[in-house]
Design an enzyme around this catalytic site. Structure first.
Site, PDB file in Angstrom:
ATOM      1  CB  ILE A  16      61.705  45.669  49.954  1.00 18.55           C
ATOM      2  CG1 ILE A  16      61.240  44.838  48.801  1.00 18.55           C
ATOM      3  CG2 ILE A  16      61.368  45.336  51.392  1.00 18.55           C
ATOM      4  CD1 ILE A  16      61.986  43.421  49.098  1.00 18.55           C
ATOM      5  CB  THR A  17      59.387  50.617  52.911  1.00 19.15           C
ATOM      6  OG1 THR A  17      58.672  49.983  53.767  1.00 19.15           O
ATOM      7  CG2 THR A  17      58.887  51.116  51.537  1.00 19.15           C
ATOM      8  N   GLY A  18      62.424  49.632  54.227  1.00 20.71           N
ATOM      9  CA  GLY A  18      63.163  48.841  55.138  1.00 20.71           C
ATOM     10  C   GLY A  18      63.673  47.858  54.903  1.00 20.71           C
ATOM     11  N   GLY A  22      66.886  42.965  59.063  1.00 18.85           N
ATOM     12  CA  GLY A  22      65.675  42.077  59.640  1.00 18.85           C
ATOM     13  C   GLY A  22      64.798  41.443  58.214  1.00 18.85           C
ATOM     14  CE1 TYR A 172      55.018  47.409  65.867  1.00 21.35           C
ATOM     15  CE2 TYR A 172      53.972  45.549  67.181  1.00 21.35           C
ATOM     16  CZ  TYR A 172      54.817  46.067  65.925  1.00 21.35           C
ATOM     17  OH  TYR A 172      55.210  45.086  65.175  1.00 21.35           O
TER      18      TYR A 172
HETATM   19  N1  LIG Z   1      60.533  41.188  64.493  1.00 18.51           N
HETATM   20  C1  LIG Z   1      59.190  40.839  64.631  1.00 18.51           C
HETATM   21  O1  LIG Z   1      59.135  39.945  65.554  1.00 18.51           O
HETATM   22  C2  LIG Z   1      57.988  41.379  64.255  1.00 18.51           C
HETATM   23  C3  LIG Z   1      56.726  40.909  64.559  1.00 18.51           C
HETATM   24  C4  LIG Z   1      55.500  41.335  64.146  1.00 18.51           C
HETATM   25  C5  LIG Z   1      55.683  42.333  63.031  1.00 18.51           C
HETATM   26  N2  LIG Z   1      56.947  42.912  62.853  1.00 18.51           N
HETATM   27  C6  LIG Z   1      56.781  43.994  61.587  1.00 18.51           C
HETATM   28  O2  LIG Z   1      57.832  43.812  60.617  1.00 18.51           O
HETATM   29  C7  LIG Z   1      58.211  44.651  59.995  1.00 18.51           C
HETATM   30  C8  LIG Z   1      59.912  44.718  59.766  1.00 18.51           C
HETATM   31  O3  LIG Z   1      60.434  44.779  61.082  1.00 18.51           O
HETATM   32  P1  LIG Z   1      61.806  43.999  61.481  1.00 18.51           P
HETATM   33  O4  LIG Z   1      61.703  43.132  62.623  1.00 18.51           O
HETATM   34  O5  LIG Z   1      62.431  43.455  60.387  1.00 18.51           O
HETATM   35  O6  LIG Z   1      62.677  45.431  62.091  1.00 18.51           O
HETATM   36  P2  LIG Z   1      64.117  45.918  62.083  1.00 18.51           P
HETATM   37  O7  LIG Z   1      64.916  44.691  62.033  1.00 18.51           O
HETATM   38  O8  LIG Z   1      64.030  46.887  63.054  1.00 18.51           O
HETATM   39  O9  LIG Z   1      64.222  46.633  60.582  1.00 18.51           O
HETATM   40  C9  LIG Z   1      63.548  47.649  60.398  1.00 18.51           C
HETATM   41  C10 LIG Z   1      63.860  48.103  59.058  1.00 18.51           C
HETATM   42  O10 LIG Z   1      63.000  49.649  59.026  1.00 18.51           O
HETATM   43  C11 LIG Z   1      64.113  50.783  58.413  1.00 18.51           C
HETATM   44  N3  LIG Z   1      63.793  51.947  59.497  1.00 18.51           N
HETATM   45  C12 LIG Z   1      63.676  52.044  60.654  1.00 18.51           C
HETATM   46  N4  LIG Z   1      63.305  52.959  60.763  1.00 18.51           N
HETATM   47  C13 LIG Z   1      63.110  53.967  59.687  1.00 18.51           C
HETATM   48  C14 LIG Z   1      62.978  55.080  59.330  1.00 18.51           C
HETATM   49  N5  LIG Z   1      62.492  55.972  60.068  1.00 18.51           N
HETATM   50  N6  LIG Z   1      62.861  55.373  58.111  1.00 18.51           N
HETATM   51  C15 LIG Z   1      63.171  54.509  56.928  1.00 18.51           C
HETATM   52  N7  LIG Z   1      63.362  53.092  57.434  1.00 18.51           N
HETATM   53  C16 LIG Z   1      63.390  53.020  58.738  1.00 18.51           C
HETATM   54  C17 LIG Z   1      65.328  49.929  58.961  1.00 18.51           C
HETATM   55  O11 LIG Z   1      66.658  50.408  58.274  1.00 18.51           O
HETATM   56  P3  LIG Z   1      67.651  51.582  58.659  1.00 18.51           P
HETATM   57  O12 LIG Z   1      68.013  51.267  60.105  1.00 18.51           O
HETATM   58  O13 LIG Z   1      68.923  51.148  57.666  1.00 18.51           O
HETATM   59  O14 LIG Z   1      67.239  52.840  58.600  1.00 18.51           O
HETATM   60  C18 LIG Z   1      65.421  48.497  58.891  1.00 18.51           C
HETATM   61  O15 LIG Z   1      65.644  48.341  57.419  1.00 18.51           O
HETATM   62  C19 LIG Z   1      57.826  45.998  60.931  1.00 18.51           C
HETATM   63  O16 LIG Z   1      56.693  46.522  60.145  1.00 18.51           O
HETATM   64  C20 LIG Z   1      57.300  45.249  62.236  1.00 18.51           C
HETATM   65  O17 LIG Z   1      56.524  45.968  62.813  1.00 18.51           O
HETATM   66  C21 LIG Z   1      57.845  42.362  63.124  1.00 18.51           C
END
Ligand SMILES: NC(=O)c1ccc[n+]([C@@H]2O[C@H](COP(=O)([O-])OP(=O)(O)OC[C@H]3O[C@@H](n4cnc5c(N)ncnc54)[C@H](OP(=O)(O)O)[C@@H]3O)[C@@H](O)[C@H]2O)c1
Length: 297
Positions: A16-18, A22, A172
């Site tokens: 799982i990346t990231g 979240g 985005y």
């Molecule tokens: N939240 C929403 O409402 C929402 C809605 C639609 C789609 N999404 C999608 O869901 C996915 C997850 O989003 P989330 O809301 O869980 O975001 P998040 O809370 O910001 O988590 C992002 C994750 O990505 C990692 N990350 C960020 N920049 C990185 C980099 N340069 N290299 C490696 N890892 C990196 C972070 O890890 P570290 O900071 O530890 O590196 C963290 O584990 C994304 O693809 C987003 O577009 C989210």
């Protein structure tokens, strides 16, 4: 957890990346709870190891591995792939979850616009580098986290990097449409291999999303919006469903929300555009790949 049927993931390796926070961390807890060995990635080792401890504790499954990479850097994606190949003799699920939103234009170590590089090119490159291992592990699944924002996206082939005029939302939307197009083209390329490719919208979820570079004035608005958003474990439901459920086993080349197939942007079904995006992406990450549809032309 989704009400739909799930199965044991015992014996399966999942990347799982990231996965440090979240939706990714919640998906890691969900899949580890089903018995999978889960590898999570993040940029910072201390943060990633802390997350791994939490995932192991909450899932009751100690088989959680940590991989450290800044996936906006292609060199680091390549090192990550090498480490994963060394660690996992088989790879059953690749969950391309990492992604984010930046209000202002940033440039990566490779000189590329950050949103396109991280949200689209990183999963494109990582998947390509792990593809033979996934095929050798078939049946295997590649699940990519897009967004409902894909429906507003447009692939601007004349200015993919937003050099002319940058808008965080436009960048985005484009990257999330690219996730869908990538998945559809990938699914076509994987026909007959036993490896499936699906893509999803997790729903608006309260996470750290967008916090690194929030547009001025939006902080308080987002804080209020968070009250009405899904919790991370709810946002991870469709990811967990597509990665693990028996009924999702045969799904490929489809877009999902709330664990249900949905129609994606009309442009995502245009095979010439998806093939073109594939070729452009391969060029940008330095992979010598020619799309089959281009080859036949
Ligand atoms: N939240 C929403 O409402 C929402 C809605 C639609 C789609 N999404 C999608 O869901 C996915 C997850 O989003 P989330 O809301 O869980 O975001 P998040 O809370 O910001 O988590 C992002 C994750 O990505 C990692 N990350 C960020 N920049 C990185 C980099 N340069 N290299 C490696 N890892 C990196 C972070 O890890 P570290 O900071 O530890 O590196 C963290 O584990 C994304 O693809 C987003 O577009 C989210």
């Amino acid at each position: 957890m989704t009400a739909k049927a799930v199965t044991s993931m015992t014996g399966k390796n999942v990347l799982i990346t990231g996965g440090t926070g979240g939706i990714g961390r919640a998906a890691a807890i969900g899949l580890a709870s089903l018995g999978a060995r889960v590898g999570i990635t993040g940029r910072d080792r201390v943060r990633a190891e802390r997350a791994a401890v939490q995932i192991a504790r909450e899932s009751g499954n100690p088989a959680v591995d940590v991989f450290v990479a800044d996936m906006s850097s292609q060199a680091e994606v390549r090192s990550l792939a090498d480490e994963v190949l060394a660690a996992y003799p088989r790879l059953d699920v690749l969950l391309n979850n990492v992604g984010g939103f930046w209000a202002h234009r940033h440039v990566t170590a490779d000189g590329l616009e950050h949103t396109f590089a991280l949200n689209h090119l990183a999963p494109f490159l990582l998947t390509s580098l792990l593809l033979e291992r996934l095929k050798a592990s078939a049946p295997a699944r590649i699940v990519t986290v897009s967004s409902g924002a894909q429906s507003m996206g447009r692939i601007d082939f004349e200015d993919l990097m937003g050099e002319g005029k940058y808008s965080g939302q436009r960048a985005y939307n484009q990257s999330k449409l690219a996730n869908v197009m990538f998945t559809y083209e990938l699914a076509r390329r994987l026909e007959g291999t036993g490896v499936t490719a699906t893509v999803l919208h997790p729903g608006m979820t309260s996470t750290g999303f967008g916090a690194e570079d929030t547009a001025r004035g939006w902080g308080p608005i987002i804080a209020v919006m968070r009250l009405f958003m899904k919790k991370p474990e709810q946002g991870a439901e469709t990811s967990v469903y597509l990665a693990s459920s028996p009924e999702a086993k045969a799904f490929t080349g489809q877009y999902f929300a709330n664990s249900t197939p949905k129609v994606s942007h009309k442009a995502s079904y245009d095979r010439a555009t998806t093939a073109r995006l594939w070729q452009v992406s391969a060029d940008l990450v330095g992979l010598a790949v020619v799309a089959p549809s281009v080859r036949q032309a």
